[in-house]
Design an enzyme around this catalytic site. Structure first.
Site, mmCIF file in Angstrom:
data_model
loop_
_atom_site.group_PDB
_atom_site.id
_atom_site.type_symbol
_atom_site.label_atom_id
_atom_site.label_comp_id
_atom_site.label_asym_id
_atom_site.label_seq_id
_atom_site.Cartn_x
_atom_site.Cartn_y
_atom_site.Cartn_z
ATOM 1 N N GLU A 49 0.812 -1.217 0.000
ATOM 2 C CA GLU A 49 0.000 0.000 0.000
ATOM 3 C C GLU A 49 0.846 1.267 0.000
ATOM 4 O OE1 GLU A 49 -0.475 -2.581 1.989
ATOM 5 O OE2 GLU A 49 -2.555 -3.256 1.832
ATOM 6 N N PHE A 111 -10.924 -7.375 14.402
ATOM 7 C CA PHE A 111 -9.879 -7.813 13.472
ATOM 8 C C PHE A 111 -9.616 -6.719 12.429
ATOM 9 C CE2 PHE A 111 -8.695 -10.016 9.472
ATOM 10 C CZ PHE A 111 -7.427 -10.416 9.879
ATOM 11 N N GLN A 112 -8.376 -6.383 12.271
ATOM 12 C CA GLN A 112 -7.926 -5.360 11.323
ATOM 13 C C GLN A 112 -8.572 -3.998 11.580
ATOM 14 O OE1 GLN A 112 -8.090 -7.082 7.319
ATOM 15 N NE2 GLN A 112 -5.972 -7.755 7.630
ATOM 16 N N LYS A 161 -17.301 -1.059 6.602
ATOM 17 C CA LYS A 161 -17.804 -2.056 5.659
ATOM 18 C C LYS A 161 -19.335 -2.000 5.550
ATOM 19 C CE LYS A 161 -17.010 -6.847 4.342
ATOM 20 N NZ LYS A 161 -16.222 -8.064 4.621
ATOM 21 N N MET A 477 24.215 8.768 1.802
ATOM 22 C CA MET A 477 24.113 10.074 2.444
ATOM 23 C C MET A 477 24.445 9.976 3.935
ATOM 24 S SD MET A 477 23.757 13.185 1.923
ATOM 25 C CE MET A 477 22.766 13.901 0.618
#
Ligand SMILES: Cc1ncc(C[n+]2csc(CCOP(=O)(O)OP(=O)(O)O)c2C)c(N)n1
Length: 584
Positions: A49, A111-112, A161, A477
């Site tokens: 993502e 969940f999630q 949802k 760097m």
């Protein structure tokens, strides 16, 4: 007409003119992926993502339109956070759509579940957890409005949802209800006139040009202003390309790794005209010592930037799209009335500085291969016509310094946040936004390994970006800072140049993989890579592992302490500190 919330979402995106969404599905956002199948939208299935977020950014940088990314709840949404923070720092218009657990489960550690509006509040311009399907069109329309107007930025819309599954009545366009949202109106004409007078009176003016000029597409007016005022121009890391590097008034990039001419012109000038720039610490160095002799005109769309770091003498709040042409008109009126300004001596001085203290490096014919050489050859072979995308580190600075930019929206990078892993997915987004154009990512070996998996996305989607890995085997760097400021005590910066084998990796991802180790091969390998059209080309440039980026102002120091670097003699460095012109 009755639709589901998910259908309302997809229709709303269509109505907003969205053509592409970068995303990856999961449980909570699943309802949205069903109507997406039969919509006019192109969905690009990323591999992470974060890649979707940076791709949306690259698309927005390259096109000027709002980029869109989509993710599921929990880890899907949190994987977007770095890209949103990046877009926030660089004022990039992005709309992120996230799935959320059903409303009844919010707050239950479902969940999630993650509180993504809470998490992203500090790094978005606006966000909303939608709790009613009927609100979806308005939430989406408001998101696009807020992302793209005023100072652009990212907006997140979180959709539970059950809201996506609920039914609602479709209607468009929705009424926008944003009582707390104000976009700056027209600028005060008296201030514009005052700015023009100051610019005309100045003997040593500098136009300090920031990313706002690119975002407002006001580069043509900038050029008119610079030529009318006969004022030299510095383009920040965010504004490379806003003014052609080949123009006699161009001084290049200011700041920590800026050119001597740009840095010193700002230190010695009597007037700074800051245009869509924010006096960032990487530009000013030690703020109290920055441009001590200068009056300041500061024009910006965001009133919060005015006086944040440096108090202006004339403040202009407004969109540069209008402000810059107005400033041109005002300047022309002053010049017509009072004759041209008197900057000739100043221009001779700054031109002398450009000649005396240029960007300098040495490329021996038998190697080691210098990154600056690769950038210069790319610049020559592409005529400055590529869209260049960079990662973060030495390669980013070398690219910004040594590519000769000719036009705006041809330089895309992570300026404010400095996000390693930006280049490959951002290049993908840029290429999808501008198909048929040449998009080249210059990436470090460290950066590349953070998001390289989007090569799979590019190969499958037929997105033929070119990725030039400047493989110095180090987090270069950081290595440079350890070399200079930690007595060469190198700690955890060695990556090794051979693992992974980037040619094999490219091959595994369905891309064309090439390697270049010798300076004499650079042109041929670049030409080969540029000729690949169906899939990405990845080049493993084995670059010098000890090459530094110079000039450099050590962090926290005054810009007066600029170090020209090892390519200059002590005598030259001393002459530079005295502001002497030593080359005619
Ligand atoms: C996500 C992230 N982690 C750490 C850093 C700190 N950092 C800045 S530049 C750099 C090194 C980058 O190495 P590489 O990609 O190989 O580029 P190079 O400097 O060698 O050109 C690091 C670790 C960062 N900017 N972003």
């Amino acid at each position: 007409m009755e639709v589901t919330g998910a259908q309302a979402l997809v229709r709303s995106l269509e109505c907003e003119g969205v053509d592409v969404v970068f995303g990856l599905p999961g449980g909570a956002i699943l309802p949205a992926y069903d109507p997406l199948r039969s919509s006019s939208l192109r969905h690009v299935l990323v591999r992470h993502e974060q890649g979707a977020g940076h791709a949306a950014e690259g698309y927005a940088w390259a096109t000027g339109r709002t980029g869109v990314c989509m993710a599921t709840s929990g880890p899907g949404a949190t994987n977007l956070v770095t890209a949103l923070a990046d877009a926030y720092m660089d004022s990039v218009p992005v709309v992120a759509i996230t799935g959320q657990v059903p409303t009844a489960m919010i707050g239950t550690d479902a969940f999630q579940e993650s509180d993504i509006t809470g998490i992203t509040a500090p790094v978005t311009k606006h966000n909303e957890l939608v709790t009613d399907a009927e609100r979806i069109p308005a939430a989406i329309a408001e998101a696009f409005h807020i992302a793209s107007t005023g100072r652009p930025g990212p907006v997140l819309v979180d959709l539970p949802k059950d809201i996506l599954q609920a039914t609602t009545v479709w209607s468009w366009p929705p009424a926008l209800d944003l009582p707390g949202y104000r976009v700056s109106g027209p600028a005060d004409p008296e201030r514009i006139a005052a700015a023009a007078r100051l610019l005309h009176q100045a003997r040593r003016p500098v136009l300090y040009v920031g990313g706002g000029v690119v975002k407002s597409d006001s580069h043509a007016a900038l050029r008119e202003l610079a030529e009318l005022a006969q004022a030299p121009v510095t383009t920040t890391l965010m504004a490379r390309g806003a003014f052609p590097d080949s123009h006699p008034l161009a001084l290049g990039m200011p700041g920590m790794h800026g050119t001597y001419a740009a840095v010193t012109a700002l230190q010695e000038c009597d007037l700074i005209v800051a245009l869509g720039a924010r006096f960032d610490d990487r530009v000013t160095g030690k703020l109290a010592a920055f441009a001590p002799k200068a009056k300041v005109v500061h024009a910006d769309i965001d009133p919060a930037e005015i006086g944040k770091n440096r108090a202006p003498d004339v403040a202009i709040v407004g969109n540069l799209r209008a402000v810059l042409p107005e400033l041109v008109v005002a300047m022309r009126a002053v010049v017509n009335g009072a004759g041209p300004g008197r900057t000739a001596e100043w221009l001779a001085t700054t031109a002398g500085w450009k000649r005396s203290y240029p960007l300098r490096y040495t490329q021996a014919t038998d190697g080691p291969l210098k990154p600056q050489h690769v950038v210069e050859r790319l610049s020559a072979l592409t005529g400055g016509n590529a869209i260049l995308v960079a990662g973060v580190g030495q390669h980013q600075m070398h690219a910004s310094q040594h590519y000769t930019f000719t036009k705006p929206r041809s330089w895309i990078n992570s300026g404010g946040a400095g996000t390693m892993g930006f280049a490959v997915p951002a290049a993908m987004g840029a290429q999808i936004g501008r198909p048929g154009e040449l998009v080249v990512a210059i990436d470090g070996d460290g950066c590349f390994q953070m998001t390289a998996q989007e090569l799979a996305t590019c190969a499958i989607e037929g997105v033929p970006i070119k990725v030039l890995i400047f493989n110095n085997g180090f987090l270069g760097m950081v290595r440079q800072w350890q070399e200079l400021f930690y007595d060469e005590r190198y700690s955890e910066v060695h990556l090794g140049a051979t693992i992974p084998d980037y040619v094999k990796l490219a091959d595994a991802y369905g891309c064309v993989g090439l390697r270049c180790e010798q300076p004499s091969d650079v042109d041929a390998v670049l030409e080969k890579a540029l000729a690949v059209t169906e899939v990405p080309a990845v080049v493993d440039f084995r670059t010098h592992d000890a090459e530094g980026v110079f000039p450099m102002v050590p962090a926290g120091h005054s810009n007066d302490d600029l170090v020209l670097g090892p390519e200059f003699t002590a005598a030259e460095q001393q002459a530079a500190a005295r502001r002497e012109v030593i080359a005619s």
